[in-house]
Design an enzyme around this catalytic site. Structure first.
Site, PDB file in Angstrom:
ATOM      1  N   HIS A  89       0.820  -1.209   0.000  1.00 23.85           N
ATOM      2  CA  HIS A  89       0.000   0.000   0.000  1.00 23.85           C
ATOM      3  C   HIS A  89       0.858   1.265   0.000  1.00 23.85           C
ATOM      4  O   HIS A  89       1.815   1.363   0.770  1.00 23.85           O
ATOM      5  CB  HIS A  89      -0.902   0.035   1.244  1.00 23.85           C
ATOM      6  CG  HIS A  89      -1.825  -1.136   1.354  1.00 23.85           C
ATOM      7  ND1 HIS A  89      -2.244  -1.637   2.574  1.00 23.85           N
ATOM      8  CD2 HIS A  89      -2.404  -1.902   0.403  1.00 23.85           C
ATOM      9  CE1 HIS A  89      -3.046  -2.663   2.361  1.00 23.85           C
ATOM     10  NE2 HIS A  89      -3.151  -2.842   1.050  1.00 23.85           N
TER      11      HIS A  89
ATOM     12  N   HIS B  50       5.609   5.759  -0.647  1.00 21.15           N
ATOM     13  CA  HIS B  50       6.461   4.575  -0.583  1.00 21.15           C
ATOM     14  C   HIS B  50       5.626   3.361  -0.197  1.00 21.15           C
ATOM     15  O   HIS B  50       4.477   3.484   0.231  1.00 21.15           O
ATOM     16  CB  HIS B  50       7.566   4.781   0.464  1.00 21.15           C
ATOM     17  CG  HIS B  50       7.042   5.033   1.836  1.00 21.15           C
ATOM     18  ND1 HIS B  50       6.732   6.289   2.295  1.00 21.15           N
ATOM     19  CD2 HIS B  50       6.749   4.183   2.859  1.00 21.15           C
ATOM     20  CE1 HIS B  50       6.279   6.208   3.536  1.00 21.15           C
ATOM     21  NE2 HIS B  50       6.277   4.935   3.896  1.00 21.15           N
TER      22      HIS B  50
END
Length: 285
Positions: free
Chosen positions: A138, A227
């Site tokens: 995610h 990220h």
């Protein structure tokens, strides 16, 4: 250093309807008589035949204990909005090799989200690639925060309205980076987006900031650094992890800051997890 909050589902959420106990489909062996005697019964099948192909047994693998980012309050649900990401199978061996090198220098690491000890996963390449790298990752578009039940419908509706139309783009993961959460209770080894996809993701974060603000929720970090996190450890061990990454780069004659794309993937949609329920906000499919 940029901070990162871990995602936790609320323990207060439960199904509205409880299912009645299901029958196993077999009668109690004490109530069955075999007129031909026990000799006529076939032997039970080997346990290996009862396991699906490519079955990975992780029942004995050590798991880490995470610390909740905020206290549990009855009636509150953890909210997390994110872009789902899958690592291409062609990249996994390269990433697995890197992770094994880091684990050999820094003990006490765990696979993000699934929480299995990296030291044990690294003993089996198949387990390492499938459990650590074969799952969904995610990119957070907002902080993981607690919300109340009466806010759920409004938040989901506004998210879907604001993201009903999105342009397609590619996401480039360019650099290994180390993050520490706000409470400095966990450190993460992550892959950061520095170029491709950064403008689009930043715009999505700003939209979600507006929705959070309208519901009295804290906005995302002022300078977001999109990220995905692969590995975590207890406490703040950022210096040790950074040193291990730098030593790996030096040994290969690479500069992590100038590294080319580690891998790329297409933007496929946005999802929102509230408690234990996942809402589809936007999908390219």
């Amino acid at each position: 250093m940029e901070a990162l909050r871990a995602t936790y589902g609320s323990d207060s959420e439960s199904d509205d309807e409880s299912s009645p106990p299901r029958s196993s489909g077999y009668a109690d062996s004490r109530q069955i008589s075999n007129p031909k005697g026990s000799e006529g019964l076939p032997p039970p099948p080997p346990l290996d035949l009862l396991q699906p192909p490519n079955f990975l047994d992780v029942s004995s693998t050590t798991k880490g204990s995470r610390i909740r980012s905020f206290p549990h309050v009855e009636g509150n649900y953890a909210l997390h909005v994110y872009v789902p990401v899958s690592i291409p199978s062609t990249t996994r061996k390269q990433l697995a090799y890197f992770v094994k090198i880091i684990e050999s220098h820094v003990p006490g690491l765990y696979a993000a989200d699934v929480d299995y000890a990296l030291s044990e996963l690294c003993k089996d390449d198949q387990k390492l690639e499938q459990i650590l790298l074969g799952r969904e990752f995610h990119i957070s578009l907002g902080r993981t925060v607690p919300i109340q039940v009466h806010q759920i419908d409004s938040i989901v509706a506004m998210l879907r309205e604001n993201f009903k139309s999105q342009r397609r783009y590619w996401i480039e993961f360019n650099k290994w980076e180390v993050f520490v959460n706000d409470d400095r209770t966990r450190t993460f080894l992550s892959l950061e987006v520095l170029r491709g996809g950064l403008p689009e993701i930043t715009k999505q974060i700003h939209i979600i900031d507006d929705i959070y603000r309208l519901h009295g929720l804290p906005e995302f970090y002022k300078n977001p650094r999109p990220h995905i996190s692969l590995v975590w450890a207890l406490g703040d061990i950022s210096n040790r992890l950074k040193q291990a990454v730098e030593e790996f780069d030096r040994s290969r004659g690479n500069s992590n800051s100038l590294q080319k794309d580690i891998f790329m993937c297409k933007f496929t949609g946005i999802e929102c997890r509230i408690g234990k329920k996942t809402y589809n906000i936007y999908s390219e499919n």
